[in-house]
Design an enzyme around this catalytic site. Structure first.
Site, PDB file in Angstrom:
ATOM      1  N   SER A  63       1.031   9.952 -14.627  1.00  0.00           N
ATOM      2  CA  SER A  63       0.182  11.102 -14.361  1.00  0.00           C
ATOM      3  C   SER A  63      -1.073  10.970 -15.219  1.00  0.00           C
ATOM      4  CB  SER A  63       0.954  12.387 -14.653  1.00  0.00           C
ATOM      5  OG  SER A  63       0.182  13.537 -14.381  1.00  0.00           O
ATOM      6  N   ASP A  96       0.887  -1.150   0.000  1.00  0.00           N
ATOM      7  CA  ASP A  96       0.000   0.000   0.000  1.00  0.00           C
ATOM      8  C   ASP A  96       0.928   1.203   0.000  1.00  0.00           C
ATOM      9  OD1 ASP A  96      -1.571   2.188   0.668  1.00  0.00           O
ATOM     10  OD2 ASP A  96      -2.800   1.095   2.114  1.00  0.00           O
ATOM     11  N   LYS A 105      -2.172  15.273  -9.389  1.00  0.00           N
ATOM     12  CA  LYS A 105      -1.309  15.036 -10.544  1.00  0.00           C
ATOM     13  C   LYS A 105      -0.485  16.281 -10.878  1.00  0.00           C
ATOM     14  CE  LYS A 105      -2.556  10.775 -11.227  1.00  0.00           C
ATOM     15  NZ  LYS A 105      -1.618   9.655 -10.944  1.00  0.00           N
ATOM     16  N   TYR A 116      -8.479  15.281  -8.231  1.00  0.00           N
ATOM     17  CA  TYR A 116      -7.608  14.379  -8.984  1.00  0.00           C
ATOM     18  C   TYR A 116      -6.505  15.169  -9.677  1.00  0.00           C
ATOM     19  CZ  TYR A 116      -6.116  10.892 -12.407  1.00  0.00           C
ATOM     20  OH  TYR A 116      -5.361  10.033 -13.171  1.00  0.00           O
ATOM     21  N   THR A 148      -8.908   0.926 -19.294  1.00  0.00           N
ATOM     22  CA  THR A 148      -8.442   0.308 -18.053  1.00  0.00           C
ATOM     23  C   THR A 148      -9.633   0.238 -17.096  1.00  0.00           C
ATOM     24  OG1 THR A 148      -7.854   2.388 -16.967  1.00  0.00           O
ATOM     25  CG2 THR A 148      -6.191   1.398 -18.421  1.00  0.00           C
TER      26      THR A 148
END
Length: 304
Positions: free
Chosen positions: A161, A83, A179, A175, A210
């Site tokens: 990224s 983790d 990044k 988010y 994905t």
């Protein structure tokens, strides 16, 4: 080395220093440490590295999800439980990898997740947790491998990224913030470590097929109705597009390997037509605005 299944990935017998030296000498190709190696870009990169004859230390929070990868490449995949928000575990995994293989040639900071919501909707806990995952974790891993890479005079750090690392839009502010932070850190890092022969590659994908936007993989804030008109389409659109994204992770992994192998590895690699188009448009708009306000900006120095 024989393969270790995910269930007993934390009960391996540690090699002696002599065994580690022998293993390092016997390990062909590069040694990769990839986080989030059980899905998406992480899995595609692991498979591409293995196809190239390399060795992969495949990290995931649940290493049992790596069993198929281990079964297919029992001598060249080491599954590890990690983790990336656990600093002690980061230290242990890097130390174990160096003991076993004598080197880490490529670190891929890939583990991550999405979070959709308006800026007013995010809780402080949600913001901090996402920053731990996307920034502080990768920073800790990078810091753990750098002394070794610097001493060897070679190595590469791949920071996964997003096109959201250079631009943002409603619903993805948190988010993008994580990044943006990773990219600023990595841009400075690249200039610092180039003198030691260490490369830094920031990868900026668009929409790829994905599990990022899949059911249960994309977190959402508690909605505020006032933002439904601008955030609502993102909240519903990302999950609805899952499985239909134009980007091919296999081709993305091939592009990343090609960039790493290039004589002049780029600092940033945008992947996907959507990412390239969006970043070009964003760049042009930023230049236009800068020119429009150039005189104002230049007029703020003390008079000579």
């Amino acid at each position: 080395m024989t393969g270790t299944t995910g269930q007993n990935a934390d009960q391996r017998t540690e090699p002696t220093a002599e065994q580690a030296t022998d293993r390092a000498a016997a390990t062909n190709g590069r040694v990769w440490l990839i986080t989030g190696a059980n899905s998406g870009f992480g899995q595609a990169l692991a498979e591409a590295a293995l196809a190239a004859g390399d060795t992969v230390v495949a990290a995931a929070r649940r290493p049992e999800t790596l069993d198929d990868l281990v079964a297919a490449h029992p001598d060249r995949v080491l599954p590890v439980r990690l983790d990336v928000t656990d600093p002690a575990r980061i230290t242990a995994v890097v130390a174990d990898t160096l003991l076993r293989y004598g080197r880490i040639d490529v670190l891929v900071n890939n583990a991550g997740r999405g979070l959709v919501g308006a800026v007013e909707e995010y809780t402080e806990r949600e913001l901090r947790d996402l920053m731990e995952l996307h920034f502080f974790g990768p920073a800790a891993l990078t810091g753990a491998v750098l002394p070794h890479m610097r001493a060897r005079g070679t190595g590469a750090v791949v920071q996964m990224s997003s096109m959201g690392g250079r631009l943002s839009f409603p619903g993805v502010g948190a988010y993008s913030a994580t990044k943006f932070a990773l990219e600023g850190y990595s841009e400075a890092l690249a200039q610092e470590v180039a003198q030691f022969g260490v490369k830094v590659l920031i990868v900026e994908p668009g929409a790829f097929r994905t599990s990022f936007a899949g059911q249960g993989a994309l977190a959402h804030t508690t909605p505020i109705a006032a933002y439904d008109s601008v955030v609502g389409p993102v909240r519903t659109g990302l999950p609805a597009a899952d499985g239909k994204q134009p980007g091919d992770p296999v081709k993305a992994a091939a592009a990343i390997l090609a960039a790493l192998d290039a004589e002049r590895t780029p600092l940033r690699l945008a992947l996907g037509n959507d990412a390239v188009d969006a970043l070009l448009d964003h760049h042009d708009a930023a230049v236009k605005e800068l020119r429009e306000w150039e005189a104002t900006g230049r007029g703020t120095d003390f008079d000579a």
